[in-house]
Design a protein around this motif. Structure first.
Motif, PDB file in Angstrom:
ATOM      1  N   LEU A   1       0.816  -1.208   0.000  1.00  0.00           N
ATOM      2  CA  LEU A   1       0.000   0.000   0.000  1.00  0.00           C
ATOM      3  C   LEU A   1       0.855   1.266   0.000  1.00  0.00           C
ATOM      4  O   LEU A   1       0.547   2.238  -0.688  1.00  0.00           O
ATOM      5  CB  LEU A   1      -0.923   0.010   1.222  1.00  0.00           C
ATOM      6  N   VAL A   2       1.954   1.246   0.744  1.00  0.00           N
ATOM      7  CA  VAL A   2       2.778   2.449   0.824  1.00  0.00           C
ATOM      8  C   VAL A   2       3.532   2.705  -0.472  1.00  0.00           C
ATOM      9  O   VAL A   2       3.942   3.839  -0.759  1.00  0.00           O
ATOM     10  CB  VAL A   2       3.760   2.355   2.016  1.00  0.00           C
ATOM     11  N   ALA A   3       3.714   1.658  -1.280  1.00  0.00           N
ATOM     12  CA  ALA A   3       4.380   1.827  -2.581  1.00  0.00           C
ATOM     13  C   ALA A   3       3.393   2.169  -3.694  1.00  0.00           C
ATOM     14  O   ALA A   3       3.787   2.719  -4.730  1.00  0.00           O
ATOM     15  CB  ALA A   3       5.142   0.555  -2.941  1.00  0.00           C
ATOM     16  N   LEU A   4       2.127   1.872  -3.489  1.00  0.00           N
ATOM     17  CA  LEU A   4       1.102   2.053  -4.523  1.00  0.00           C
ATOM     18  C   LEU A   4       1.018   3.475  -5.077  1.00  0.00           C
ATOM     19  O   LEU A   4       0.875   3.653  -6.301  1.00  0.00           O
ATOM     20  CB  LEU A   4      -0.260   1.616  -3.977  1.00  0.00           C
ATOM     21  N   PRO A   5       1.074   4.526  -4.246  1.00  0.00           N
ATOM     22  CA  PRO A   5       0.928   5.886  -4.790  1.00  0.00           C
ATOM     23  C   PRO A   5       1.945   6.263  -5.859  1.00  0.00           C
ATOM     24  O   PRO A   5       1.688   7.150  -6.670  1.00  0.00           O
ATOM     25  CB  PRO A   5       1.084   6.778  -3.547  1.00  0.00           C
ATOM     26  N   GLU A   6       3.102   5.580  -5.888  1.00  0.00           N
ATOM     27  CA  GLU A   6       4.115   5.935  -6.879  1.00  0.00           C
ATOM     28  C   GLU A   6       3.681   5.589  -8.300  1.00  0.00           C
ATOM     29  O   GLU A   6       4.316   5.998  -9.273  1.00  0.00           O
ATOM     30  CB  GLU A   6       5.435   5.223  -6.556  1.00  0.00           C
ATOM     31  N   ILE A   7       2.580   4.851  -8.445  1.00  0.00           N
ATOM     32  CA  ILE A   7       2.068   4.540  -9.773  1.00  0.00           C
ATOM     33  C   ILE A   7       1.702   5.809 -10.524  1.00  0.00           C
ATOM     34  O   ILE A   7       1.762   5.861 -11.760  1.00  0.00           O
ATOM     35  CB  ILE A   7       0.846   3.600  -9.676  1.00  0.00           C
ATOM     36  N   ASP A   8       1.333   6.869  -9.794  1.00  0.00           N
ATOM     37  CA  ASP A   8       0.950   8.085 -10.499  1.00  0.00           C
ATOM     38  C   ASP A   8       2.128   8.744 -11.216  1.00  0.00           C
ATOM     39  O   ASP A   8       1.937   9.670 -12.008  1.00  0.00           O
ATOM     40  CB  ASP A   8       0.221   9.067  -9.579  1.00  0.00           C
ATOM     41  N   SER A   9       3.352   8.265 -10.960  1.00  0.00           N
ATOM     42  CA  SER A   9       4.500   8.741 -11.740  1.00  0.00           C
ATOM     43  C   SER A   9       4.327   8.347 -13.203  1.00  0.00           C
ATOM     44  O   SER A   9       4.578   9.143 -14.111  1.00  0.00           O
ATOM     45  CB  SER A   9       5.801   8.134 -11.205  1.00  0.00           C
ATOM     46  N   ALA A  10       3.896   7.118 -13.435  1.00  0.00           N
ATOM     47  CA  ALA A  10       3.668   6.647 -14.801  1.00  0.00           C
ATOM     48  C   ALA A  10       2.444   7.307 -15.410  1.00  0.00           C
ATOM     49  O   ALA A  10       2.401   7.577 -16.616  1.00  0.00           O
ATOM     50  CB  ALA A  10       3.513   5.132 -14.814  1.00  0.00           C
ATOM     51  N   ALA A  11       1.439   7.600 -14.576  1.00  0.00           N
ATOM     52  CA  ALA A  11       0.228   8.246 -15.090  1.00  0.00           C
ATOM     53  C   ALA A  11       0.536   9.628 -15.653  1.00  0.00           C
ATOM     54  O   ALA A  11      -0.207  10.145 -16.493  1.00  0.00           O
ATOM     55  CB  ALA A  11      -0.818   8.348 -13.981  1.00  0.00           C
ATOM     56  N   GLY A  12       1.654  10.220 -15.201  1.00  0.00           N
ATOM     57  CA  GLY A  12       2.043  11.528 -15.701  1.00  0.00           C
ATOM     58  C   GLY A  12       2.362  11.549 -17.180  1.00  0.00           C
ATOM     59  O   GLY A  12       2.397  12.616 -17.804  1.00  0.00           O
ATOM     60  N   LEU A  13       2.595  10.383 -17.779  1.00  0.00           N
ATOM     61  CA  LEU A  13       2.841  10.318 -19.217  1.00  0.00           C
ATOM     62  C   LEU A  13       1.594  10.663 -20.017  1.00  0.00           C
ATOM     63  O   LEU A  13       1.684  11.087 -21.178  1.00  0.00           O
ATOM     64  CB  LEU A  13       3.322   8.911 -19.595  1.00  0.00           C
ATOM     65  N   TRP A  14       0.432  10.477 -19.433  1.00  0.00           N
ATOM     66  CA  TRP A  14      -0.826  10.754 -20.126  1.00  0.00           C
ATOM     67  C   TRP A  14      -1.618  11.899 -19.494  1.00  0.00           C
ATOM     68  O   TRP A  14      -2.432  12.512 -20.165  1.00  0.00           O
ATOM     69  CB  TRP A  14      -1.701   9.502 -20.123  1.00  0.00           C
ATOM     70  N   LEU A  15      -1.348  12.170 -18.221  1.00  0.00           N
ATOM     71  CA  LEU A  15      -2.111  13.199 -17.515  1.00  0.00           C
ATOM     72  C   LEU A  15      -1.142  14.201 -16.896  1.00  0.00           C
ATOM     73  O   LEU A  15      -0.354  13.849 -16.018  1.00  0.00           O
ATOM     74  CB  LEU A  15      -2.973  12.557 -16.416  1.00  0.00           C
ATOM     75  N   ASP A  16      -1.183  15.436 -17.351  1.00  0.00           N
ATOM     76  CA  ASP A  16      -0.271  16.461 -16.848  1.00  0.00           C
ATOM     77  C   ASP A  16      -0.418  16.643 -15.339  1.00  0.00           C
ATOM     78  O   ASP A  16      -1.532  16.768 -14.821  1.00  0.00           O
ATOM     79  CB  ASP A  16      -0.545  17.805 -17.539  1.00  0.00           C
ATOM     80  N   GLY A  17       0.744  16.662 -14.664  1.00  0.00           N
ATOM     81  CA  GLY A  17       0.742  16.912 -13.228  1.00  0.00           C
ATOM     82  C   GLY A  17       0.204  15.776 -12.384  1.00  0.00           C
ATOM     83  O   GLY A  17      -0.132  15.972 -11.213  1.00  0.00           O
ATOM     84  N   ALA A  18       0.111  14.550 -12.946  1.00  0.00           N
ATOM     85  CA  ALA A  18      -0.488  13.432 -12.206  1.00  0.00           C
ATOM     86  C   ALA A  18       0.347  13.029 -10.994  1.00  0.00           C
ATOM     87  O   ALA A  18      -0.201  12.650  -9.951  1.00  0.00           O
ATOM     88  CB  ALA A  18      -0.673  12.234 -13.126  1.00  0.00           C
ATOM     89  N   HIS A  19       1.688  13.097 -11.132  1.00  0.00           N
ATOM     90  CA  HIS A  19       2.535  12.709 -10.010  1.00  0.00           C
ATOM     91  C   HIS A  19       2.348  13.677  -8.849  1.00  0.00           C
ATOM     92  O   HIS A  19       2.351  14.887  -9.031  1.00  0.00           O
ATOM     93  CB  HIS A  19       4.001  12.696 -10.440  1.00  0.00           C
ATOM     94  N   ARG A  20       2.176  13.140  -7.679  1.00  0.00           N
ATOM     95  CA  ARG A  20       1.889  13.884  -6.456  1.00  0.00           C
ATOM     96  C   ARG A  20       0.476  14.480  -6.459  1.00  0.00           C
ATOM     97  O   ARG A  20       0.186  15.367  -5.660  1.00  0.00           O
ATOM     98  CB  ARG A  20       2.912  15.005  -6.221  1.00  0.00           C
ATOM     99  N   ALA A  21      -0.393  13.999  -7.358  1.00  0.00           N
ATOM    100  CA  ALA A  21      -1.777  14.480  -7.395  1.00  0.00           C
ATOM    101  C   ALA A  21      -2.769  13.326  -7.441  1.00  0.00           C
ATOM    102  O   ALA A  21      -3.637  13.201  -6.579  1.00  0.00           O
ATOM    103  CB  ALA A  21      -1.990  15.401  -8.594  1.00  0.00           C
ATOM    104  N   LEU A  22      -2.622  12.460  -8.444  1.00  0.00           N
ATOM    105  CA  LEU A  22      -3.610  11.415  -8.683  1.00  0.00           C
ATOM    106  C   LEU A  22      -3.782  10.483  -7.487  1.00  0.00           C
ATOM    107  O   LEU A  22      -4.908  10.158  -7.086  1.00  0.00           O
ATOM    108  CB  LEU A  22      -3.217  10.611  -9.933  1.00  0.00           C
ATOM    109  N   LEU A  23      -2.662  10.038  -6.891  1.00  0.00           N
ATOM    110  CA  LEU A  23      -2.720   9.132  -5.745  1.00  0.00           C
ATOM    111  C   LEU A  23      -2.075   9.726  -4.492  1.00  0.00           C
ATOM    112  O   LEU A  23      -2.109   9.110  -3.435  1.00  0.00           O
ATOM    113  CB  LEU A  23      -2.045   7.799  -6.089  1.00  0.00           C
ATOM    114  N   HIS A  24      -1.468  10.904  -4.630  1.00  0.00           N
ATOM    115  CA  HIS A  24      -0.872  11.590  -3.482  1.00  0.00           C
ATOM    116  C   HIS A  24      -1.814  12.702  -3.025  1.00  0.00           C
ATOM    117  O   HIS A  24      -1.532  13.890  -3.194  1.00  0.00           O
ATOM    118  CB  HIS A  24       0.483  12.186  -3.848  1.00  0.00           C
ATOM    119  N   ASN A  25      -2.921  12.352  -2.460  1.00  0.00           N
ATOM    120  CA  ASN A  25      -3.873  13.353  -1.983  1.00  0.00           C
ATOM    121  C   ASN A  25      -4.570  12.847  -0.729  1.00  0.00           C
ATOM    122  O   ASN A  25      -4.411  11.683  -0.339  1.00  0.00           O
ATOM    123  CB  ASN A  25      -4.893  13.692  -3.078  1.00  0.00           C
ATOM    124  N   LEU A  26      -5.319  13.731  -0.098  1.00  0.00           N
ATOM    125  CA  LEU A  26      -6.053  13.368   1.110  1.00  0.00           C
ATOM    126  C   LEU A  26      -7.501  13.008   0.812  1.00  0.00           C
ATOM    127  O   LEU A  26      -8.222  12.557   1.702  1.00  0.00           O
ATOM    128  CB  LEU A  26      -6.003  14.529   2.114  1.00  0.00           C
TER     129      LEU A  26
END
Length: 224
Positions: free
Chosen positions: A34-59
């Motif tokens: 679970l603690v490693a899962l949010p890093e998946i949004d790094s790859a999502a940044g290839l299709w969605l601008d600003g996804a890293h630290r947003a898509l799965l790094h939120n409250l």
């Protein structure tokens, strides 16, 4: 930014303190995954601008998960709880600890580094960073700069809570999307996979496994 190694070390530290009676390999595997899962949004940044630290790094996600957990494990009747019916009390305990670990060992740890996190994405698109200090001064009393409130020229108050931008103009470097621009076509792109970027991060990464192993030795001694 804190690496996955640092997040994992902090996770093991919290697990050793919170998983009383349920500290087994399954629980540890769930928390580390679970603690490693949010890093998946790094790859999502290839299709969605600003996804890293947003898509799965939120409250927003843990808030909704926490409401569902409270409803399923506290408000519903015991025999109707989906989580308790499928995995018993072990599942309930691990789920609550996993939620706590996700928030404190990953999301809020990233909140204080680089551009911070997009705290309430996608409801509110704004990166926030926890930056400042809290001190007790013998001359100025209590000093805190995490939240700054200034009076503008028109007499109105302006509050600064560390806003750094939106998904449209904020990029947090990661191995999938390095922030460096390559001027020469043949110049290799450096993809950095950090382990520890400072002494305190290395200390935290090592403290978790050490405390977890020490806890296991204590439990075996008590069982003997």
């Amino acid at each position: 930014m804190p690496s996955t190694t640092v997040h994992a070390g902090f996770t093991l530290l919290l697990a050793a303190g919170l998983l009383r009676g349920t500290l087994d390999r399954r629980a540890i595997a769930v928390l580390l995954a679970l603690v490693a899962l949010p890093e998946i949004d790094s790859a999502a940044g290839l299709w969605l601008d600003g996804a890293h630290r947003a898509l799965l790094h939120n409250l927003t996600i843990p808030l909704l998960a926490g409401l569902w957990l409270y409803w399923d494990t506290r408000l519903r009747e015991t025999d109707r709880s989906w989580l308790r019916g499928r995995w018993g009390q072990w599942g309930v305990t691990v789920a609550w600890v996993a939620l706590f670990v996700h928030v404190f060992a990953h999301v809020l740890l990233d909140y204080a580094h680089l551009e911070g996190i997009n705290a309430f994405y996608p409801v509110y698109d704004r990166f926030l960073r926890l930056e400042g200090e809290l001190a007790l001064s013998t001359t100025d009393g209590i000093v805190q700069t995490f939240v700054d409130v200034d009076v503008g020229a028109d007499g109105g108050e302006m509050t600064d809570v560390g806003a750094t931008g939106t998904t449209a103009d904020t990029h947090v470097a990661n191995p999938v999307e390095p922030s460096e621009t390559v001027e020469e076509p043949d110049e290799p792109v450096e993809r950095l996979f950090p382990v520890a970027e400072s002494g305190w991060q290395l200390f935290l990464a090592l403290a978790g496994p050490f405390v977890l192993v020490a806890r296991r030795f204590q439990e075996r001694r008590d069982e003997a």
